[in-house]
Design a protein around this motif. Structure first.
Motif, PDB file in Angstrom:
ATOM      1  N   ARG A  69       0.851  -0.938  -0.015  1.00  0.00           N
ATOM      2  CA  ARG A  69       0.151  -0.469   0.058  1.00  0.00           C
ATOM      3  C   ARG A  69       0.985   1.124  -0.316  1.00  0.00           C
ATOM      4  O   ARG A  69       0.780   2.094  -0.510  1.00  0.00           O
ATOM      5  N   ILE A  70       1.731   1.449   0.844  1.00  0.00           N
ATOM      6  CA  ILE A  70       2.697   2.582   0.321  1.00  0.00           C
ATOM      7  C   ILE A  70       4.044   2.249  -0.871  1.00  0.00           C
ATOM      8  O   ILE A  70       3.455   3.654  -1.263  1.00  0.00           O
ATOM      9  N   ILE A  71       3.993   1.455  -1.256  1.00  0.00           N
ATOM     10  CA  ILE A  71       4.151   1.565  -3.299  1.00  0.00           C
ATOM     11  C   ILE A  71       3.880   1.426  -3.553  1.00  0.00           C
ATOM     12  O   ILE A  71       4.220   2.807  -4.525  1.00  0.00           O
ATOM     13  N   SER A  72       2.503   1.752  -3.668  1.00  0.00           N
ATOM     14  CA  SER A  72       1.112   2.000  -4.739  1.00  0.00           C
ATOM     15  C   SER A  72       0.688   3.455  -3.786  1.00  0.00           C
ATOM     16  O   SER A  72      -0.392   3.811  -4.664  1.00  0.00           O
ATOM     17  N   THR A  73       0.960   3.700  -3.420  1.00  0.00           N
ATOM     18  CA  THR A  73       0.977   5.410  -2.767  1.00  0.00           C
ATOM     19  C   THR A  73      -0.327   6.270  -2.109  1.00  0.00           C
ATOM     20  O   THR A  73      -0.545   6.891  -1.916  1.00  0.00           O
ATOM     21  N   LEU A  74      -1.011   4.920  -1.050  1.00  0.00           N
ATOM     22  CA  LEU A  74      -2.061   5.258  -0.645  1.00  0.00           C
ATOM     23  C   LEU A  74      -2.059   5.011   0.274  1.00  0.00           C
ATOM     24  O   LEU A  74      -2.946   5.772   1.277  1.00  0.00           O
ATOM     25  N   LEU A  75      -0.549   5.310   1.067  1.00  0.00           N
ATOM     26  CA  LEU A  75      -0.804   4.614   3.030  1.00  0.00           C
ATOM     27  C   LEU A  75       1.031   5.887   3.029  1.00  0.00           C
ATOM     28  O   LEU A  75       1.847   5.882   1.635  1.00  0.00           O
ATOM     29  N   GLN A  76       1.143   6.535   3.781  1.00  0.00           N
ATOM     30  CA  GLN A  76       2.594   7.276   3.557  1.00  0.00           C
ATOM     31  C   GLN A  76       3.697   6.667   5.105  1.00  0.00           C
ATOM     32  O   GLN A  76       2.542   5.627   5.249  1.00  0.00           O
TER      33      GLN A  76
ATOM     34  N   VAL B  67       7.369   7.757  -3.097  1.00  0.00           N
ATOM     35  CA  VAL B  67       5.761   8.565  -3.225  1.00  0.00           C
ATOM     36  C   VAL B  67       5.492   9.182  -2.282  1.00  0.00           C
ATOM     37  O   VAL B  67       4.089   9.956  -2.404  1.00  0.00           O
ATOM     38  N   SER B  68       6.595   9.894  -1.435  1.00  0.00           N
ATOM     39  CA  SER B  68       6.203  11.135  -0.326  1.00  0.00           C
ATOM     40  C   SER B  68       5.798  12.245  -1.305  1.00  0.00           C
ATOM     41  O   SER B  68       5.047  13.461  -0.857  1.00  0.00           O
ATOM     42  N   LYS B  69       6.300  12.297  -2.664  1.00  0.00           N
ATOM     43  CA  LYS B  69       6.574  13.385  -3.683  1.00  0.00           C
ATOM     44  C   LYS B  69       6.162  13.695  -4.674  1.00  0.00           C
ATOM     45  O   LYS B  69       5.583  14.462  -5.223  1.00  0.00           O
ATOM     46  N   LYS B  70       5.407  12.774  -5.071  1.00  0.00           N
ATOM     47  CA  LYS B  70       5.437  12.232  -6.587  1.00  0.00           C
ATOM     48  C   LYS B  70       4.392  11.260  -6.683  1.00  0.00           C
ATOM     49  O   LYS B  70       4.167  10.858  -7.800  1.00  0.00           O
TER      50      LYS B  70
END
Ligand code: ATP
Length: 235
Positions: free
Chosen positions: A48-55, A68-71
């Motif tokens: 989920r983090i790699i999918s940008t769904l979780l910080q 993932v945190s910026k783009k």
């Protein structure tokens, strides 16, 4: 070879629970990479983090060089994510569902590809509410792959499926990487991992305990299959 994913010292906390305790691994472009580990190990959290769904809590995760945190918006355009508990709209037919999803994209070849991947024959015209678990999962795998993402993230793609349907989906995935898509998947099925994955990371209690090709890990632990590697590595 270019890296599709670079995970460095990733920590994820849910309140007091530290679900990921500083994991690092890379996935190379074009490979099938498997995350395996017991229940609660941190597989879904990682996906989920790699999918940008979780910080992330701390550390860095890059997908094709984008953080993932910026783009996140850029990353979402080039990936697809199949959650473990996904459902399709039950009132649509399988065909209607794929048409609905394809409607968000301009690529006209996508639908044809979706029908091919789903392998539902004439039943594609029936309502999703009439599908078995296996048929729904095939439809969802088709949804995740038909847009030919640069990276497909599949959380237990064959979860709940019988041997025949699992084999069907594994073959679809194996075939699909030939067209250039990188696959990151999680699985509890050791046979599946051995058949499908170029490399695997074994995750336990929020930490990566092994990474390598199935062959390398079997040799290292002097065992015949990945299940034995798994049992030796996590105790
Ligand atoms: P499984 O194989 O059972 O699906 P998993 O390896 O995918 O497990 P995760 O779902 O990533 O594991 O969970 C890792 C840890 O984080 C577990 O201890 C879980 O209870 C915890 N966790 C996951 N999601 C949350 C949440 N939303 N809130 C609190 N804790 C969570």
């Amino acid at each position: 070879m270019e890296n599709a994913i670079e995970v460095t010292s990733l920590i994820k906390s849910y309140g007091k629970i530290e679900a990921l305790k500083g994991i690092s691994f890379n996935v190379r472009a074009g490979e099938i990479f498997g995350l395996i580990g017991p229940n609660g190990a941190g597989k879904t959290t990682s996906l989920r983090i790699i999918s940008t769904l979780l910080q992330v809590t701390s550390g860095s995760v890059k997908v094709f060089d984008c953080d993932v945190s910026k783009k996140a918006p850029e990353i979402r355009k080039i990936i697809s994510y199949l959650p473990e508990e996904a459902g399709a709209y039950k009132n649509l037919s399988g065909k209607g569902y794929l048409e609905f999803i394809a409607g968000f994209y301009s690529d006209k070849t996508m639908l044809k590809k979706g029908f091919e991947i789903a392998q539902l024959g004439d039943r594609i015209k029936d309502k999703v509410s009439t599908y078995s678990k296996g048929m729904t999962r095939k439809l969802l795998v088709a949804r995740a792959l038909m847009m030919s993402p640069k990276l497909a993230i599949l959380d237990e793609p064959t979860s709940g499926l019988d041997v025949i349907n699992s084999k069907g989906i594994r073959e679809i995935i194996k075939d699909f990487v030939k067209s250039g898509t990188t696959i990151l998947l999680s699985s509890h099925n050791m046979l599946e991992v051995e058949f499908l994955c170029d490399r695997i990371a074994l995750i336990n209690n929020g930490m990566i305990v092994e990474t390598g090709t199935p062959q390398e890990l079997k040799i290292k632990h002097n065992v015949n299959n990945i299940e034995e590697v798994f049992l030796k590595a996590i105790v």
